[in-house]
Design a protein around this motif. Sequence first.
Motif, short mmCIF file in Angstrom:
data_model
loop_
_atom_site.label_atom_id
_atom_site.label_comp_id
_atom_site.label_asym_id
_atom_site.label_seq_id
_atom_site.Cartn_x
_atom_site.Cartn_y
_atom_site.Cartn_z
N ASP A 135 3.06 4.74 0.59
CA ASP A 135 1.65 4.54 0.24
C ASP A 135 0.76 4.96 1.40
O ASP A 135 -0.18 5.71 1.24
CB ASP A 135 1.40 3.07 -0.12
N SER A 136 1.07 4.44 2.58
CA SER A 136 0.30 4.80 3.77
C SER A 136 1.07 4.40 5.02
O SER A 136 1.95 3.55 4.99
CB SER A 136 -1.07 4.11 3.76
N TYR A 148 4.13 0.55 8.08
CA TYR A 148 4.47 1.41 6.95
C TYR A 148 4.32 0.62 5.66
O TYR A 148 4.84 -0.49 5.54
CB TYR A 148 5.90 1.93 7.09
N TYR A 149 3.61 1.21 4.68
CA TYR A 149 3.46 0.61 3.35
C TYR A 149 4.06 1.55 2.32
O TYR A 149 3.71 2.75 2.29
CB TYR A 149 1.98 0.38 3.01
N LYS A 151 6.41 1.86 -1.75
CA LYS A 151 6.93 1.28 -2.99
C LYS A 151 8.38 1.75 -3.16
O LYS A 151 8.66 2.95 -3.15
CB LYS A 151 6.11 1.73 -4.20
N SER A 164 7.65 -3.89 -3.27
CA SER A 164 6.76 -3.50 -2.18
C SER A 164 7.58 -3.49 -0.89
O SER A 164 8.45 -4.34 -0.70
CB SER A 164 5.59 -4.48 -2.04
N ILE A 166 7.01 -3.24 3.31
CA ILE A 166 6.14 -3.16 4.49
C ILE A 166 7.02 -3.34 5.72
O ILE A 166 7.77 -4.32 5.83
CB ILE A 166 5.05 -4.25 4.48
N GLU A 168 7.21 -2.55 10.24
CA GLU A 168 6.42 -2.22 11.43
C GLU A 168 7.35 -1.89 12.58
O GLU A 168 8.55 -2.19 12.55
CB GLU A 168 5.51 -3.38 11.82
N GLU A 194 8.10 -7.13 4.72
CA GLU A 194 8.08 -7.56 3.32
C GLU A 194 8.88 -6.58 2.47
O GLU A 194 8.79 -5.37 2.65
CB GLU A 194 6.64 -7.63 2.80
N ASN A 195 9.65 -7.11 1.56
CA ASN A 195 10.38 -6.29 0.59
C ASN A 195 10.64 -7.17 -0.63
O ASN A 195 11.70 -7.75 -0.80
CB ASN A 195 11.70 -5.79 1.18
#
Length: 206
Positions: A135-136, A148-149, A151, A164, A166, A168, A194-195
């Motif tokens: 995503d970004s 890092y973001y 899907k 999701s 996320i 770092e 996060e996952n």
Amino acid sequence: MPFIKNIETKMKMALWIAITSMVTAIIIVIIALSYTTKMITSERKHIYVLDKNIPLVAVNADMDNYKKVEYKTAVETFHQFFFTLPPDDKFIESQMQKAMYLVDASGVAQYNTLKEKGYFTNLIATNSVSTLVADSVLIDMNSGHFIYYGKQKIQRPSMITIRSLITEGYLIDQPVKTDSNPYGVLITNWKIIENKDLQNETQKLF
């Protein structure tokens, strides 16, 4: 006396003109040096890349922008290696080996954690395919910190799960670029923040 005063006045005027000229010259020199220094600094921030090996054609690119793009590509490539996986143990091993060239021991630790939880074994056992779309990627060029973001899509025969992701970490420039790490960047202190599942869609079995 008037004659002498006239000479003194002219001498004072000549002195003021000389001083003014000197000051003006100094100011011009300072401005010129400042402008030249600025131009040199600006040029040093640029690289020149030959286009198709033709020496007469060059592309000018800003080093800061170039480095940020290189960082972003390194982060995205690592995550693609790590999370885009088919139900094939040899391919998974190959992807992990490629990913480990781009990360320090923190990547190995995350890999071992997922392995102990049976993540890779489960992909193979359930014939699941994991793919990842970014995503970004947010990068602080001063500290090298990134977030890092993305899907993650896990497609099983009976269900599709969207998660999701996320993570770092930090980016450190390496002195040498290699075939295994063409970006010359090493990801350090990498961790998954996060996952989690966002949605589950049941597939029809025919």
